[in-house]
Design a protein around this motif. Structure first.
Motif, PDB file in Angstrom:
ATOM      1  N   VAL A 482       1.082  -1.236   0.364  1.00 18.86           N
ATOM      2  CA  VAL A 482       0.289  -0.067   0.074  1.00 18.86           C
ATOM      3  C   VAL A 482       0.859   0.905  -0.134  1.00 18.86           C
ATOM      4  O   VAL A 482       2.160   1.445   0.030  1.00 18.86           O
ATOM      5  CB  VAL A 482      -1.166   0.123   1.413  1.00 18.86           C
ATOM      6  N   GLN A 483       0.268   2.403  -0.659  1.00 18.99           N
ATOM      7  CA  GLN A 483       1.052   3.371  -0.875  1.00 18.99           C
ATOM      8  C   GLN A 483       0.610   4.523   0.594  1.00 18.99           C
ATOM      9  O   GLN A 483      -0.323   4.338   0.712  1.00 18.99           O
ATOM     10  CB  GLN A 483       1.151   3.817  -2.015  1.00 18.99           C
ATOM     11  N   ALA A 484       1.115   4.944   1.274  1.00 19.55           N
ATOM     12  CA  ALA A 484       0.817   5.923   2.193  1.00 19.55           C
ATOM     13  C   ALA A 484       2.361   6.794   3.045  1.00 19.55           C
ATOM     14  O   ALA A 484       3.029   6.364   3.068  1.00 19.55           O
ATOM     15  CB  ALA A 484       0.550   4.670   3.352  1.00 19.55           C
ATOM     16  N   HIS A 485       1.350   7.908   3.053  1.00 21.10           N
ATOM     17  CA  HIS A 485       2.503   9.393   3.544  1.00 21.10           C
ATOM     18  C   HIS A 485       2.519   9.176   4.620  1.00 21.10           C
ATOM     19  O   HIS A 485       0.878   9.150   5.626  1.00 21.10           O
ATOM     20  CB  HIS A 485       2.444  10.379   2.948  1.00 21.10           C
ATOM     21  N   PHE A 538      -5.720  -1.194   5.835  1.00 10.15           N
ATOM     22  CA  PHE A 538      -4.307  -1.222   6.304  1.00 10.15           C
ATOM     23  C   PHE A 538      -4.949   0.673   7.501  1.00 10.15           C
ATOM     24  O   PHE A 538      -5.785   1.244   8.049  1.00 10.15           O
ATOM     25  CB  PHE A 538      -3.921  -0.133   4.393  1.00 10.15           C
ATOM     26  N   ILE A 539      -4.172   0.480   8.568  1.00 11.62           N
ATOM     27  CA  ILE A 539      -4.215   1.977   9.048  1.00 11.62           C
ATOM     28  C   ILE A 539      -2.327   1.478   9.483  1.00 11.62           C
ATOM     29  O   ILE A 539      -1.448   1.310   9.453  1.00 11.62           O
ATOM     30  CB  ILE A 539      -4.539   0.727  10.760  1.00 11.62           C
ATOM     31  N   ILE A 540      -2.489   3.563  10.212  1.00 11.75           N
ATOM     32  CA  ILE A 540      -1.294   3.395  10.554  1.00 11.75           C
ATOM     33  C   ILE A 540      -1.763   3.744  12.358  1.00 11.75           C
ATOM     34  O   ILE A 540      -2.466   4.826  12.945  1.00 11.75           O
ATOM     35  CB  ILE A 540      -1.480   4.949   9.907  1.00 11.75           C
ATOM     36  N   ARG A 541      -0.569   3.694  13.154  1.00 11.18           N
ATOM     37  CA  ARG A 541       0.037   3.089  14.048  1.00 11.18           C
ATOM     38  C   ARG A 541       0.977   3.493  14.678  1.00 11.18           C
ATOM     39  O   ARG A 541       1.857   4.459  14.418  1.00 11.18           O
ATOM     40  CB  ARG A 541      -0.051   1.955  14.611  1.00 11.18           C
ATOM     41  N   GLU A 542       0.635   5.329  15.771  1.00  5.85           N
ATOM     42  CA  GLU A 542       1.797   5.959  16.470  1.00  5.85           C
ATOM     43  C   GLU A 542       2.164   5.913  17.394  1.00  5.85           C
ATOM     44  O   GLU A 542       0.845   5.629  17.995  1.00  5.85           O
ATOM     45  CB  GLU A 542       1.991   7.046  15.831  1.00  5.85           C
ATOM     46  N   THR A 564      -0.298 -17.901  -3.105  1.00  3.73           N
ATOM     47  CA  THR A 564       0.397 -16.231  -2.923  1.00  3.73           C
ATOM     48  C   THR A 564      -1.209 -15.713  -3.054  1.00  3.73           C
ATOM     49  O   THR A 564      -1.881 -15.847  -3.900  1.00  3.73           O
ATOM     50  CB  THR A 564       1.643 -15.738  -3.191  1.00  3.73           C
ATOM     51  N   THR A 565      -1.762 -14.723  -2.303  1.00  5.71           N
ATOM     52  CA  THR A 565      -2.327 -14.205  -2.259  1.00  5.71           C
ATOM     53  C   THR A 565      -2.074 -12.293  -2.293  1.00  5.71           C
ATOM     54  O   THR A 565      -1.584 -11.914  -1.829  1.00  5.71           O
ATOM     55  CB  THR A 565      -3.909 -13.873  -0.933  1.00  5.71           C
ATOM     56  N   PRO A 566      -1.488 -12.460  -3.549  1.00  9.88           N
ATOM     57  CA  PRO A 566      -1.046 -10.663  -3.457  1.00  9.88           C
ATOM     58  C   PRO A 566      -2.268  -9.942  -2.790  1.00  9.88           C
ATOM     59  O   PRO A 566      -3.588  -9.815  -3.719  1.00  9.88           O
ATOM     60  CB  PRO A 566      -0.485 -10.142  -5.007  1.00  9.88           C
ATOM     61  N   ILE A 567      -1.892  -9.312  -2.527  1.00  8.24           N
ATOM     62  CA  ILE A 567      -2.695  -7.825  -1.390  1.00  8.24           C
ATOM     63  C   ILE A 567      -1.959  -6.354  -2.459  1.00  8.24           C
ATOM     64  O   ILE A 567      -1.625  -5.891  -1.441  1.00  8.24           O
ATOM     65  CB  ILE A 567      -3.387  -7.438  -0.637  1.00  8.24           C
ATOM     66  N   ASP A 568      -2.771  -5.197  -3.322  1.00  5.95           N
ATOM     67  CA  ASP A 568      -2.684  -4.193  -3.100  1.00  5.95           C
ATOM     68  C   ASP A 568      -3.018  -3.230  -3.303  1.00  5.95           C
ATOM     69  O   ASP A 568      -3.902  -2.825  -3.871  1.00  5.95           O
ATOM     70  CB  ASP A 568      -1.998  -4.204  -4.996  1.00  5.95           C
ATOM     71  N   GLY A 569      -2.600  -2.071  -2.246  1.00  2.98           N
ATOM     72  CA  GLY A 569      -4.244  -1.642  -1.588  1.00  2.98           C
ATOM     73  C   GLY A 569      -3.691  -0.120  -2.162  1.00  2.98           C
ATOM     74  O   GLY A 569      -4.848   0.336  -1.912  1.00  2.98           O
TER      75      GLY A 569
END
Length: 574
Positions: A482-485, A538-542, A564-569
């Motif tokens: 996944v792409q995430a800033h 998808f989540i973002i943790r801090e 295999t299971t590819p998962i592209d978010g």
């Protein structure tokens, strides 16, 4: 509020006037997103937590664990004691929704955060009385005469028919018309008083509150309570509010007198569990109405709460492992709506929650608080409780003193060891053959069922529990991207509705990684069950911050039989 539990404190010296300064806390800003976990009926009692902490707990812990509701403290303004006590919130100074737990804005933000995560909110309703002690409230309201608060006049009290505290607890009229520990008793037979109380509760319903625990309900005639409940509007979800009453047993009125206006908290349930876990839990095979506990349809159960733990009437964190085991049993046994209590640690009975200038500070489960609702065994049993549903108790076994095992139909099985040493036994489980996740250990250990039986070694003061939805299918490899800033300190994870993806618990999510050459693309992999439809996000943790959940509906993938299971978010959805 127990009739005799706060007597010494309530008769203490009068409060001196002081200037109130609101602590600088702000409402939670992170948008709450429902994880998709099915929320059951278990109530988390977070009575002494401030609103900001409750909001974060709803989003980060209660929803992923499958809790259904949170029970919180009275939200109205109350007496502010300079010396700091926990019970001052039971002395209302006004019906303004500004208290030691936060402002109305923070209260509303908490409700919205909990609702966004699928968690209902029940508040403590103090409607039998107003404050006995004069002084200044948390929002600055001054009280100089206990029969003249801002919301009532002397005529609104029973002071002219009984100007004293209750002395004969066997006299029903006295219990319901005289003063509970000098607290001015409201004339709830008055239509204007009923209207004011209903208005106060309706103001909370308008903000999204889903129900009320009525404090000191036995001191209000049920005819009056029924009239007040009848004036309540529906919740914002369009249903009637969930109402449950505090009615101490043993003296008139009887708990059953209140079944027509709501459910009743079952003190006898907690009494009997304490006796069993301090004695021999093998006696619990017949636990039910014959023990004197209330009917399931009319009650709410608990092991302990914010009031009874201080008198040692019921089990508390001070009793160690048996308190957790009693909660495991409560969540496993088929009866009624259960509650799990998490509060602050204390050395004296009157001690205040951790506070700054009286205002409760954020909950820190690592210091000064005992957060049983987060315990892995309890979290696992909330899931177990939800999974077994309404299946009946079956296959009761007690191979030794203080060691028991029982199933819920063919849906789940639990073994509890309340003895001082590990115990091994082959149990009849009622479950199909297979390998199962032990929810007590968050699947760190597994159970094998063969011929419907399982040999379990249950640790001292421990438990083993597994359910039919926790069997192990064939596995495939999930490959995630996944792409995430992100900002410094933030990391990206994938979480979902199977144990391999943390069962919607952010603490158990699968971490993704990135580096300077691939950022903002994050990658990771893990094992996934084959031939399974899986919902995920998808989540973002801090550390120290609320979890950031993707917005929108849950993502979905169906895994193949092998490979295999590819998962592209794509891009992280904000």
């Amino acid at each position: 509020m127990r009739p005799k539990s706060r007597k010494t404190a309530l008769l203490a010296a009068m409060v001196m006037s002081s200037t109130v300064v609101m602590t600088g806390v702000s409402p939670p800003t992170a948008a709450a997103a429902d994880t998709g976990v099915a929320n059951g009926d278990v109530i988390a009692n977070l009575w002494s937590w401030n609103w900001r902490s409750v909001a974060a707990e709803c989003v980060n812990v209660l929803d992923p664990a499958g809790y259904g509701a949170v029970w919180v403290a009275p939200p109205s303004e109350s007496l502010k004691r300079p010396d700091g006590v926990w019970w001052d919130v039971y002395q209302p100074y006004s019906y303004a929704l500004s208290s030691r737990f936060g402002t109305q804005a923070e209260f509303s933000a908490m409700i919205n955060a909990c609702h966004g995560a699928g968690i209902k909110v029940y508040t403590d309703a103090v409607i039998n009385h107003s404050a006995a002690q004069t002084g200044v409230g948390y929002a600055g309201t001054t009280l100089a005469n206990k029969y003249d608060p801002v919301m009532y006049d002397r005529v609104d009290y029973n002071v002219d028919v009984c100007p004293r505290s209750i002395s004969n607890w066997s006299d029903l009229w006295e219990v319901q018309h005289c003063e509970l520990l000098d607290l001015p008793d409201l004339k709830t037979s008055s239509s204007s008083v009923r209207a004011k109380i209903a208005g106060y509760l309706n103001s909370q319903l308008a903000l999204g509150v889903d129900g009320f625990r009525v404090d000191a309900a036995k001191h209000i005639p049920n005819t009056d309570l029924s009239a007040i409940v009848g004036q309540l509007g529906n919740t914002t979800s369009g249903v009637r509010p969930f109402v449950f009453h505090e009615v101490f047993p043993g003296q008139p009125p009887a708990p059953s007198d209140y079944f027509s206006s709501g459910r009743v908290l079952d003190f006898t349930y907690a009494d009997k569990l304490k006796s069993a876990f301090q004695g021999d839990i093998a006696t619990l095979s017949s636990f039910g109405p014959s023990w004197g506990i209330l009917p399931a349809a009319n009650s709410v159960s608990f092991v302990t709460n914010h009031d009874t733990e201080r008198e040692r009437r019921h089990l508390s964190y001070k009793d160690g492992a048996i308190t957790k085991l009693a909660n495991v049993f409560q969540l496993a046994w088929k009866h009624t709506t259960p509650t799990v209590y998490s509060g602050f640690e204390y050395s004296t009975n009157d001690q205040s929650p951790p506070s700054s200038n009286g205002f409760v500070t954020d909950t820190n489960c690592a210091s000064g608080w005992h957060c049983l609702n987060r315990d892995p065994a309890v979290v696992g049993m909330v899931d177990w409780h939800n999974k077994v549903g309404s299946a009946d108790v079956a296959n009761w076994q007690s191979p030794a003193a203080n060691v028991i095992g029982f199933g819920r139909g063919s849906a789940g099985f639990v073994a509890i060891n309340n003895s001082g040493g590990a115990h091994t036994w082959q149990y009849t489980t009622g479950l199909p053959d297979g390998s199962y996740c032990d929810v007590i250990t968050n699947c760190a250990s597994r159970v094998t069922v063969s011929g419907g039986r399982a040999t379990l070694t249950v640790p001292a003061k421990g438990a083993v529990a597994f359910h039919a939805n926790g069997s192990t299918p064939a596995a495939v490899t999930g490959s995630y991207t996944v792409q995430a800033h992100t900002t410094w300190g933030q990391n990206v994870y994938i979480v979902g509705g199977v144990p391999a993806l943390g069962s919607w618990n952010p603490a158990n999510a699968v971490p993704l990684t990135t580096d300077s050459s691939s950022y903002p693309r994050w990658r990771g992999s893990s094992s996934l069950p084959a031939n399974t439809r899986i919902e995920y996000k998808f989540i973002i943790r801090e550390d120290g911050k609320p979890v950031i959940w993707e917005t929108g509906a849950n993502r979905v993938v169906t895994t193949p039989a092998s490979g295999t299971t590819p998962i592209d978010g794509g891009w992280f959805r904000r």
